[in-house]
Design a protein around this motif. Structure first.
Motif, short mmCIF file in Angstrom:
data_model
loop_
_atom_site.label_atom_id
_atom_site.label_comp_id
_atom_site.label_asym_id
_atom_site.label_seq_id
_atom_site.Cartn_x
_atom_site.Cartn_y
_atom_site.Cartn_z
N GLU A 107 16.77 34.62 -3.77
CA GLU A 107 16.68 35.75 -2.84
C GLU A 107 17.69 35.60 -1.71
O GLU A 107 18.38 36.53 -1.33
CB GLU A 107 15.26 35.85 -2.26
N SER A 108 17.74 34.38 -1.19
CA SER A 108 18.64 34.11 -0.07
C SER A 108 20.09 34.27 -0.49
O SER A 108 20.92 34.80 0.24
CB SER A 108 18.39 32.69 0.44
N ILE A 137 12.31 27.08 3.09
CA ILE A 137 11.80 27.73 1.89
C ILE A 137 12.93 28.07 0.91
O ILE A 137 12.69 28.26 -0.28
CB ILE A 137 10.96 28.98 2.26
N CYS A 138 14.17 28.14 1.39
CA CYS A 138 15.28 28.44 0.50
C CYS A 138 15.57 27.30 -0.46
O CYS A 138 16.44 27.42 -1.33
CB CYS A 138 16.53 28.80 1.28
N GLY A 139 14.88 26.18 -0.33
CA GLY A 139 15.00 25.11 -1.32
C GLY A 139 14.13 25.39 -2.54
O GLY A 139 14.29 24.77 -3.58
N GLU A 140 13.20 26.35 -2.41
CA GLU A 140 12.39 26.77 -3.56
C GLU A 140 13.30 27.64 -4.41
O GLU A 140 14.02 28.49 -3.88
CB GLU A 140 11.18 27.55 -3.06
N LYS A 162 19.23 38.23 1.16
CA LYS A 162 17.97 38.71 1.73
C LYS A 162 17.22 37.58 2.41
O LYS A 162 17.70 36.46 2.45
CB LYS A 162 17.10 39.31 0.62
N ARG A 163 16.04 37.89 2.95
CA ARG A 163 15.18 36.83 3.47
C ARG A 163 14.81 35.92 2.30
O ARG A 163 14.59 36.41 1.20
CB ARG A 163 13.90 37.43 4.05
N GLY A 164 14.70 34.64 2.57
CA GLY A 164 14.45 33.69 1.48
C GLY A 164 13.01 33.63 1.05
O GLY A 164 12.40 32.57 1.04
N GLN A 165 12.45 34.78 0.68
CA GLN A 165 11.04 34.77 0.29
C GLN A 165 10.91 34.68 -1.23
O GLN A 165 11.42 35.53 -1.95
CB GLN A 165 10.36 36.03 0.82
N PRO A 166 10.21 33.65 -1.70
CA PRO A 166 10.13 33.41 -3.14
C PRO A 166 9.60 34.59 -3.93
O PRO A 166 8.87 35.43 -3.42
CB PRO A 166 9.17 32.23 -3.25
N ARG A 167 10.01 34.63 -5.20
CA ARG A 167 9.56 35.69 -6.10
C ARG A 167 8.41 35.21 -6.95
O ARG A 167 8.24 34.01 -7.16
CB ARG A 167 10.69 36.05 -7.07
N MET A 224 25.91 38.24 2.70
CA MET A 224 25.26 38.36 4.01
C MET A 224 25.30 37.07 4.84
O MET A 224 25.78 37.07 5.97
CB MET A 224 23.81 38.79 3.79
N LEU A 225 24.78 35.97 4.28
CA LEU A 225 24.68 34.75 5.10
C LEU A 225 26.04 34.23 5.53
O LEU A 225 26.27 34.00 6.71
CB LEU A 225 23.87 33.67 4.38
N PRO A 226 27.00 34.06 4.60
CA PRO A 226 28.31 33.58 5.06
C PRO A 226 28.97 34.52 6.05
O PRO A 226 29.59 34.07 7.02
CB PRO A 226 29.14 33.48 3.77
N THR A 227 28.77 35.84 5.86
CA THR A 227 29.37 36.81 6.80
C THR A 227 28.77 36.66 8.20
O THR A 227 29.47 36.65 9.20
CB THR A 227 29.15 38.25 6.30
#
Lengths: 174, 491
Positions: free
Chosen positions: B180-181, B171-174, B185-190, A36-39
């Motif tokens: 998730e990212s 947040i994608c550094g978590e 998907k949205r980078g929302q932690p699990r 998704m992101l790279p696309t």
């Protein structure tokens, strides 16, 4: 609403080069959705910003719903849903840059470009009338040792002063 | 003066070190070759455990221990390299990616060999366009030279590395946000557990490591555990019998910025003090140190009373702060702490992923309170509340005394503590973002309370002299936010 419907009808498809890049990309992941992101990055590079047609196309390519693509697009600050200028100027304003007077740089840019600062929901506000520049504030660009920094499209500019900003803008305007 | 010890950064400035041939001249990939020729995968994992290497990304968790949680009977397993360097004040990974990407690839190869991993994703932050370009080029070269791909160097190992760009979300550094990212998907932690080591990306066992952690691996394998453990202090955790060694081994890429004369990345043995680090970085720009943020903007602030705190994982934890990602931000006497907190709270209010209600609503609320105080509109009403601190039973609690406090300051502390409570170290959110918000909010307010009070009283920002602005540590609860037994020897 009506605008969006019109845009959906303007179809989007990858050009040959981007199609190749996408085909290579998709083989990297066990599920298509992961690309998704790279696309979206590739699509944004081609289309300038993410239109509903782009989302629809990406959704088809990745075999997910359009809603899922929209969900992702709205989450990440680097995807634009509105047109932006030819040059996107990102000014870092987090603490280390703030301690090194990023505000002077930002104010100078504002005055020089005669524009406001774009917000995530209103990019037009920070775009110059000629559509050449979009000015936005961003969070830490991870270059605190050479603060204050700005990014213009893909390039980072360090240790900025109003004079250096003038030089940069002159170079870009020519 | 403390000397720099460049290991990860030793060849950083060698021209063209980003190319395979030059990297090769400086022992490049020989450590990986040594690993596959001389050791079994389990032996490498044991070496990493024995080296005491702690994850450099922020949490400081033992790398070897993390690896030991990965079930080896579930295929495939993945490695995610966290290159989403977004913590304000941190910038060491950027230089590795831009200047010496082959070192990272070698680290990844060693990790893949040790853990039997075939696929690695390097999640690289979207703004690092140059870093991604350099790493992609290096990966391509490594494929051409047979260090990546099918049957690496005739060993039968298949190792692939792919870069994956982020898109500007902190947040994608978590680690679970990153996963998730990475899944698109949205980078929302699990929620954890399950931890990524057991169930990570694509629901398979996943090792998530920071760039700097992985870059340490070639040197541990190349020079041996004994060599590695000589660097940095090892404390004894006397809560265990016999005392468990608490290693802070190796060097750290300290990123120092703010009011110092020569900001930059300095590679030093773990365990030097704040004062020493400021000296290494060309000294203070200004007259006096007002405050130091020791580990990226999430870390609780240190005052001028705490400048002899050693900058390593254990010492900073005992000082109720953290080393985090090693981003040190120095502030001199001209800085207003209310203003600094406002800047940081704007950052967190912007970056909250919106998944958990306390954080989604709490972070903007905290920001608004600080904004109000900074604008001179802080509420002047005061309330009387029980004074918290070390109670008679030795635990955190009600001391039996009362104190007068501005309503807004009480509110600030209360909202922040309801996102994540810094006193009890419990958080009402899925990930540790919550504590990253309330740590600065509460510690700045408590330790520099006179400056916050002055802003409310005077109706404008007032920068007080350092001595007046800081709450002294003697029996003050500002310095006692958390309970960690002080039972470490040799500190």
């Amino acid at each position: 609403m009506s605008d969006e419907l019109v845009q959906i009808e303007t179809p989007f498809a990858f050009n040959e080069e981007n199609q190749r890049e996408f085909d290579e990309l998709i083989g990297r992941y066990p599920i298509k959705e992961a690309a998704m992101l790279p696309t979206l990055h590739i699509a944004q590079k081609q289309a300038g910003y993410i239109t509903p047609a782009v989302m629809k196309y990406v959704a088809e390519q990745l075999e997910v719903t359009v809603m899922k693509v929209k969900d992702v697009v709205t989450f990440y600050p680097m995807f634009f849903e509105e047109p932006v200028g030819e040059y996107v100027i990102r000014v870092c304003h987090t603490l280390p840059c703030a301690l090194r007077d990023c505000k002077v740089v930002l104010d100078h840019l504002k005055a020089k470009l005669d524009t406001d600062i774009a917000s995530e929901t209103n990019l037009a506000k920070g775009t110059t009338a000629d559509g050449k520049f979009t000015l936005m504030k961003v969070e830490c660009l991870a270059s605190c040792d050479v603060a204050p920094v700005i990014m213009i499209n893909d390039d980072l500019y360090k240790n900025l002063t109003p004079e250096k900003v003038d030089e940069l803008l002159a170079k870009l305007a020519s | 003066m403390v000397e720099e010890r460049r290991i990860l950064y030793e060849h950083l400035d060698v021209p063209d070190i980003n190319t395979f041939d030059v990297f090769r001249q400086y022992d490049g990939y020989t450590r990986f070759e040594k690993a596959i020729a001389e050791y079994q995968p389990e032996e490498i994992a044991k070496m990493v455990l024995d080296s005491g290497l702690k994850g450099r990304g922020g949490a400081g968790f033992s790398t070897g221990e993390k690896w030991s949680f990965v079930p080896r009977d579930i295929e495939p397993r993945y490695l995610c390299c966290n290159a989403d360097e977004s913590e304000p004040g941190t910038f060491s990974n950027r230089y590795v990616l831009e200047k010496n990407p082959h070192l990272l690839i070698e680290g990844i190869l060693i990790c893949c060999y040790a853990m039997g991993i075939e696929t690695t994703y390097v999640y690289i932050r979207g703004e690092f366009t140059l870093g991604k370009k350099m790493l992609d080029a290096a990966i391509k070269e490594a494929y051409e030279k047979g260090y990546l791909g099918k049957d690496v160097r005739g060993t039968g190992l298949n190792i692939d590395i792919y870069t994956h760009p982020g898109a500007g979300a902190y947040i994608c550094g978590e680690e679970t946000g990153l996963i998730e990212s990475l899944e698109g998907k949205r980078g929302q932690p699990r929620n954890k557990p399950p931890f990524p080591a057991v169930e990570g990306v694509f629901r398979k066992p996943t090792v998530v490591q920071n760039v700097e952690t992985l870059c340490n691996l070639p040197f541990i394998v190349g020079n041996g555990v004994e060599w590695y453990t000589q660097m940095g202090p090892t404390y004894a955790d006397t809560r265990f019998d016999p005392p468990k060694p608490d290693a802070n081994t190796g060097t750290k890429l300290y990123c120092i910025s703010g009011d110092v004369n020569e900001p930059g990345v300095y590679e030093l043995d773990l365990g030097l003090t704040c004062t020493e680090l400021i000296e290494v970085a060309g000294g203070l720009r200004g007259e006096e140190v007002k405050a130091v943020i020791p580990g990226g903007s999430s870390a609780p602030i240190l005052t001028h009373y705490e400048l002899d705190t050693r900058l390593d994982f254990t010492s900073l934890t005992l000082a109720k702060s953290m080393l985090g990602s090693g981003g040190i931000i120095v502030m001199n006497e001209t800085r207003n702490i209310v203003d600094c907190l406002l800047n940081i709270m704007k950052f967190y209010a912007h970056e909250s992923c919106g998944q958990c209600t306390p954080c989604r609503w709490g972070t903007p609320w905290v920001r608004d309170i600080v904004q109000r105080i900074a604008d001179g509109d802080g509420r002047k009403e005061t309330i009387t509340r029980p004074k918290f601190g070390v109670a008679e039973n030795g635990r955190w609690g009600d001391t039996g005394e009362t104190e007068e406090i501005y309503e807004d300051l009480d509110l600030l502390e209360s909202v922040a503590n309801n996102i994540a409570n810094v006193d009890t170290m419990t958080w009402n959110t899925i990930c540790v973002f919550g504590i990253a918000v309330s740590w600065p909010a509460v510690s700045y307010m408590r330790k520099f309370r006179p400056e916050f009070e002055a802003a409310i009283r005077e109706g404008k920002l007032v920068t007080l002299p350092v001595a007046e602005a800081t709450v002294p540590p003697e029996e003050n609860y500002a310095y006692q936010q958390r309970f960690i037994p002080k039972e470490f020897a040799d500190l």
